[in-house]
Design a protein around this motif. Structure first.
Motif, PDB file in Angstrom:
ATOM      1  N   TYR A 273       6.791  -9.120   3.782  1.00 55.50           N
ATOM      2  CA  TYR A 273       5.381  -9.522   3.742  1.00 55.50           C
ATOM      3  C   TYR A 273       5.315 -10.988   4.355  1.00 55.50           C
ATOM      4  CZ  TYR A 273       5.613  -5.900  -0.079  1.00 55.50           C
ATOM      5  OH  TYR A 273       5.895  -4.687  -0.702  1.00 55.50           O
ATOM      6  N   ARG A 274       4.042 -11.284   4.338  1.00 59.88           N
ATOM      7  CA  ARG A 274       3.529 -12.662   4.870  1.00 59.88           C
ATOM      8  C   ARG A 274       2.628 -13.231   3.832  1.00 59.88           C
ATOM      9  NH1 ARG A 274      -0.327 -14.944   7.853  1.00 59.88           N
ATOM     10  NH2 ARG A 274      -1.158 -13.142   8.620  1.00 59.88           N
TER      11      ARG A 274
ATOM     12  N   THR B 237       6.002   3.570  -3.063  1.00 55.48           N
ATOM     13  CA  THR B 237       5.373   2.245  -2.886  1.00 55.48           C
ATOM     14  C   THR B 237       4.787   1.782  -4.463  1.00 55.48           C
ATOM     15  OG1 THR B 237       3.409   3.530  -2.623  1.00 55.48           O
ATOM     16  CG2 THR B 237       4.401   2.842  -0.627  1.00 55.48           C
ATOM     17  N   ARG B 238       5.463   2.279  -5.442  1.00 55.45           N
ATOM     18  CA  ARG B 238       5.040   1.858  -6.688  1.00 55.45           C
ATOM     19  C   ARG B 238       5.524   0.478  -7.312  1.00 55.45           C
ATOM     20  NH1 ARG B 238       2.510   4.571 -10.408  1.00 55.45           N
ATOM     21  NH2 ARG B 238       2.781   3.956 -12.658  1.00 55.45           N
ATOM     22  N   ASN B 239       6.604   0.164  -6.648  1.00 55.63           N
ATOM     23  CA  ASN B 239       6.952  -1.314  -6.919  1.00 55.63           C
ATOM     24  C   ASN B 239       6.930  -2.060  -5.644  1.00 55.63           C
ATOM     25  OD1 ASN B 239       7.654  -0.535  -9.553  1.00 55.63           O
ATOM     26  ND2 ASN B 239       9.273   0.528  -8.898  1.00 55.63           N
ATOM     27  N   PRO B 240       6.328  -3.191  -5.463  1.00 57.24           N
ATOM     28  CA  PRO B 240       6.096  -3.927  -4.194  1.00 57.24           C
ATOM     29  C   PRO B 240       7.485  -4.693  -3.768  1.00 57.24           C
ATOM     30  CG  PRO B 240       5.059  -4.890  -5.913  1.00 57.24           C
ATOM     31  CD  PRO B 240       5.340  -3.636  -6.429  1.00 57.24           C
TER      32      PRO B 240
ATOM     33  N   THR C 178       9.288  -0.570   0.402  1.00 53.95           N
ATOM     34  CA  THR C 178       7.801  -0.582   0.025  1.00 53.95           C
ATOM     35  C   THR C 178       6.927  -1.239   1.042  1.00 53.95           C
ATOM     36  OG1 THR C 178       8.027  -0.607  -2.278  1.00 53.95           O
ATOM     37  CG2 THR C 178       5.829  -1.218  -1.788  1.00 53.95           C
ATOM     38  N   PRO C 179       7.170  -2.188   1.678  1.00 52.37           N
ATOM     39  CA  PRO C 179       6.273  -2.766   2.904  1.00 52.37           C
ATOM     40  C   PRO C 179       6.240  -2.114   4.022  1.00 52.37           C
ATOM     41  CG  PRO C 179       8.200  -4.182   2.562  1.00 52.37           C
ATOM     42  CD  PRO C 179       8.107  -3.326   1.287  1.00 52.37           C
ATOM     43  N   GLY C 180       7.515  -1.440   4.212  1.00 50.55           N
ATOM     44  CA  GLY C 180       7.114  -0.705   5.455  1.00 50.55           C
ATOM     45  C   GLY C 180       6.463   0.792   5.449  1.00 50.55           C
ATOM     46  N   VAL C 181       6.687   1.335   4.160  1.00 50.92           N
ATOM     47  CA  VAL C 181       5.885   2.536   3.867  1.00 50.92           C
ATOM     48  C   VAL C 181       4.415   2.143   3.781  1.00 50.92           C
ATOM     49  CG1 VAL C 181       5.487   4.450   1.879  1.00 50.92           C
ATOM     50  CG2 VAL C 181       7.749   3.615   2.608  1.00 50.92           C
ATOM     51  N   LEU C 182       3.961   1.010   3.107  1.00 52.43           N
ATOM     52  CA  LEU C 182       2.592   0.749   3.082  1.00 52.43           C
ATOM     53  C   LEU C 182       2.124   0.522   4.389  1.00 52.43           C
ATOM     54  CD1 LEU C 182       2.726  -1.887   0.114  1.00 52.43           C
ATOM     55  CD2 LEU C 182       1.794   0.418   0.139  1.00 52.43           C
ATOM     56  N   ALA C 183       2.702  -0.018   5.281  1.00 52.13           N
ATOM     57  CA  ALA C 183       2.348  -0.474   6.697  1.00 52.13           C
ATOM     58  C   ALA C 183       1.992   0.989   7.320  1.00 52.13           C
ATOM     59  CB  ALA C 183       3.226  -1.340   7.447  1.00 52.13           C
ATOM     60  N   ALA C 184       2.872   1.960   7.109  1.00 59.04           N
ATOM     61  CA  ALA C 184       3.000   3.227   7.861  1.00 59.04           C
ATOM     62  C   ALA C 184       1.745   3.794   7.266  1.00 59.04           C
ATOM     63  CB  ALA C 184       4.175   3.877   7.629  1.00 59.04           C
ATOM     64  N   GLN C 185       1.180   3.502   5.940  1.00 60.62           N
ATOM     65  CA  GLN C 185      -0.045   3.955   5.476  1.00 60.62           C
ATOM     66  C   GLN C 185      -1.248   3.278   5.774  1.00 60.62           C
ATOM     67  OE1 GLN C 185       0.161   7.262   3.881  1.00 60.62           O
ATOM     68  NE2 GLN C 185       2.260   7.251   4.882  1.00 60.62           N
TER      69      GLN C 185
END
Length: 262
Positions: free
Chosen positions: A254-255, A212-215, A220-227
């Motif tokens: 993203y939205r 998730t270091r680079n948006p 990245t968005p899927g991992v962020l959402a899972a967190q």
């Protein structure tokens, strides 16, 4: 350098010889029951609190064992290490040493400055202290009472974890951005998704940070959402500081919620 976990990133704190001398003067005034301390209950209590805090915090900042006259003497960190499985950087208790010294130095100046001659001495002491502790040029700062536009926007919207970008590569820029966002969190009240932090290598937490270091990466968005991350904030001024352009984000991950200054 020989520890299992390096602490090379920890800064060395120097509180100043003038601060130490002023703190010692406050202890002398306290022991001699100076009227400026004895007749003021809150000031006297604060002074004694600092007198206890300085040596106690200093001892707590020491490593597990200290050799005195050839004898290994266990320190409080030795006991803590036996009770808690993980304890980081005992030397950070040095901050409390500095707090106690600053309180005592301020009390000494307050008492001394009650006479005309004392005010001259206090002025000289403050000038010497300021010269001694001057950090030099180019000290990064921000307005501590300024709520940025993104924080005001977040404060008006439902709760959720916030991931801040960029994660600067250079240590000074990274620490500046990280500390600034910690300070500004009080304006919006949302939890922050922290991409830094202690942790052993080869762990799940480290893998998540890498992914998730680079948006702009598609994963990245899927991992962020899972967190549990609900918002990401792209700080344009942060990208300017780190010397990199604002990245384009994948549209299916993203939205766009809002555009605010910077």
């Amino acid at each position: 350098a020989h520890s299992a976990q390096s602490t090379e990133g920890e800064p060395t704190l120097f509180f100043g010889y003038s601060t130490l001398l002023l703190a010692a003067a406050a202890v002398v005034l306290l022991v001699r029951r100076h009227p400026g301390l004895v007749q003021h209950g809150t000031r006297r209590f604060t002074a004694w609190l600092a007198v206890v805090l300085v040596p106690l915090a200093f001892v707590c900042s020491l490593p597990r064992e200290v050799t005195l006259l050839g004898v290994a003497v266990p320190m409080p960190s030795h006991v803590v290490g036996e009770v808690l499985p993980y304890w980081r950087v005992y030397a950070r208790f040095g901050l409390l040493v500095g707090l106690g010294l600053a309180i005592l130095a301020a009390i000494a100046l307050n008492v001394v400055a009650r006479t005309a001659r004392g005010r001259v001495f206090a002025g000289v002491a403050i000038a010497v202290l300021a010269f001694e502790l001057a950090p030099g040029p180019s000290v990064p700062t921000w307005a501590a009472d300024e709520s940025p536009p993104y924080a005001r926007w977040l404060a008006e919207h439902p709760g959720g974890t916030v991931a801040m970008y960029p994660q600067a590569e250079t240590p000074n820029t990274f620490l500046y951005l990280m500390n600034r966002e910690y300070a500004r969190q009080r304006f919006h009240g949302h939890p922050l998704y922290d991409l830094s932090g202690g942790g052993w290598t080869g762990t799940r937490a480290e893998a998540i940070r890498i992914l998730t270091r680079n948006p702009e990466d598609e994963l990245t968005p899927g991992v962020l959402a899972a967190q549990g991350v609900r918002y990401i904030v792209l700080r344009h001024d942060g990208y300017e500081l780190s010397g990199s352009p604002v990245p384009p984000l994948p549209r299916d991950g993203y939205r766009l919620a809002a555009r605010v200054p910077k």
